[in-house]
Write an enzyme that holds these catalytic residues in place. Structure first.
Site, mmCIF file in Angstrom:
data_model
loop_
_atom_site.group_PDB
_atom_site.id
_atom_site.type_symbol
_atom_site.label_atom_id
_atom_site.label_comp_id
_atom_site.label_asym_id
_atom_site.label_seq_id
_atom_site.Cartn_x
_atom_site.Cartn_y
_atom_site.Cartn_z
ATOM 1 N N HIS A 77 0.850 -1.202 0.000
ATOM 2 C CA HIS A 77 0.000 0.000 0.000
ATOM 3 C C HIS A 77 0.876 1.239 0.000
ATOM 4 O O HIS A 77 2.093 1.154 0.166
ATOM 5 C CB HIS A 77 -0.998 -0.019 1.151
ATOM 6 N N HIS B 13 1.383 3.964 1.861
ATOM 7 C CA HIS B 13 1.879 4.766 2.986
ATOM 8 C C HIS B 13 3.406 4.932 2.921
ATOM 9 O O HIS B 13 4.131 4.007 2.541
ATOM 10 C CB HIS B 13 1.480 4.136 4.317
ATOM 11 N N ASP C 153 5.784 4.895 5.038
ATOM 12 C CA ASP C 153 6.672 3.946 5.715
ATOM 13 C C ASP C 153 6.680 2.572 5.048
ATOM 14 O O ASP C 153 7.288 1.631 5.574
ATOM 15 C CB ASP C 153 6.314 3.838 7.214
ATOM 16 N N HIS C 154 6.054 2.454 3.887
ATOM 17 C CA HIS C 154 6.134 1.223 3.085
ATOM 18 C C HIS C 154 6.756 1.455 1.709
ATOM 19 O O HIS C 154 7.143 0.497 1.056
ATOM 20 C CB HIS C 154 4.750 0.580 2.949
ATOM 21 N N HIS D 119 -7.495 -0.402 5.561
ATOM 22 C CA HIS D 119 -6.404 0.468 6.040
ATOM 23 C C HIS D 119 -6.155 1.567 4.997
ATOM 24 O O HIS D 119 -6.120 2.753 5.323
ATOM 25 C CB HIS D 119 -5.171 -0.388 6.268
ATOM 26 N N ASP E 106 -0.265 -3.873 6.137
ATOM 27 C CA ASP E 106 -0.935 -3.313 7.314
ATOM 28 C C ASP E 106 -2.413 -3.702 7.356
ATOM 29 O O ASP E 106 -3.229 -3.006 7.958
ATOM 30 C CB ASP E 106 -0.809 -1.783 7.334
ATOM 31 N N HIS F 41 4.407 -4.507 10.623
ATOM 32 C CA HIS F 41 4.875 -3.868 11.861
ATOM 33 C C HIS F 41 5.028 -4.872 13.005
ATOM 34 O O HIS F 41 4.320 -5.875 13.052
ATOM 35 C CB HIS F 41 3.874 -2.791 12.325
#
Ligand SMILES: [Zn+2]
Length: 257
Positions: free
Chosen positions: A56, A58, A60-61, A114, A133, A171
């Site tokens: 996805h 985001h 932090d990915h 998400h 996530d 995570h």
């Protein structure tokens, strides 16, 4: 099919996972939170990255993509519905598009919630699920871009996967998830035991991943919103599972533990 796999801690609590097909030397990373630890893990093994699989959009990915692509020229694969938000994407995929990493083939499963276009990668032959996530060990992602019942419907798709499927997620949230889970499913003995195990693993500085789908089905309250015991613990006896799930998610959002 034999494969090699490495879990790479990144940033404060993210994971990237490196998956390699030794026969073809195809080597993928699933999600790219931070290039440095991923490069280090590859260097340690003497591996060269060929694919970057994104779950996805985001930051932090995806924020490690440009540096990894520059160094290795790897092919970037990601969800079609979020292609515009994923830097340097080469191949946009949906459920009809199998993703090959050498001789290993992933099935794409759409799991909105998400984020609206979130996908997970299921390697059926290897029994490996990369859930980003959407599903965490003992928890699930926050439904930011779609309402909670949509995320519940996504999780129901994952419940049908074989019990011995290994679950890798984005995570290390397992301890906090476990502390919440026991409040939602207080009489679940398997869960109580798992909380103790997770506490010991984290105390020893060990990752709690991978988990298995069977373990999640037994202990993850977010996969058990249609279990009467969970509904009852929330004071929602006989409640609609999607409503129970929504209440669980609300309580987790407000949980301090
Ligand atoms: Zn995310």
């Amino acid at each position: 099919m034999s494969f090699e796999i490495r879990l790479v801690p990144c940033l404060s609590d993210n994971y990237a996972v490196i998956l390699r097909d030794p026969a073809t030397e195809a080597t993928a990373v699933i999600d790219a939170p931070d290039p440095a630890p991923i490069e280090k893990a590859l260097d340690t093994e003497g591996w060269k990255l060929t694919h970057i699989l994104i779950t996805h959009h985001h930051g932090d990915h995806v924020q490690g993509i440009p540096a990894l692509k520059k160094k290795y020229g790897a092919t970037v694969v990601g969800p079609r519905a979020e292609a515009a938000k994923i830097p340097q994407i080469d191949v946009a995929v949906g459920p009809a598009d199998p993703v090959a990493v050498g001789g290993m083939i992933a099935r794409v499963i759409e799991t909105p919630g998400h984020t609206a276009g979130h996908i997970v990668y299921m390697f059926d032959a290897e029994k490996l699920l990369f859930a980003g996530d959407t599903l965490f060990a003992l928890g699930c992602g926050r439904p930011f871009e779609r309402p909670a019942p949509v995320l519940w419907a996504s999780l129901l798709k994952l419940r049908d996967l074989p019990g011995d499927t290994k679950l890798y997620c984005g995570h290390e949230y397992t301890l906090s998830n476990a502390r919440f889970a026991v409040t939602a499913d207080p009489d679940n003995k398997a869960l109580a035991k798992r909380l103790a195990n997770v506490e010991a693993m984290r105390k020893a500085g060990k990752p709690t991943l991978p988990s298995t789908m069977a373990e999640e089905l037994r202990t993850n309250p977010f996969l058990r919103a249609d279990d009467p015991a969970v509904a009852e613990a929330l004071g929602m006896k006989g409640g609609d599972p999607a409503a129970v799930f929504t209440e669980l998610r609300e309580r987790k959002n407000n949980f301090k533990g």
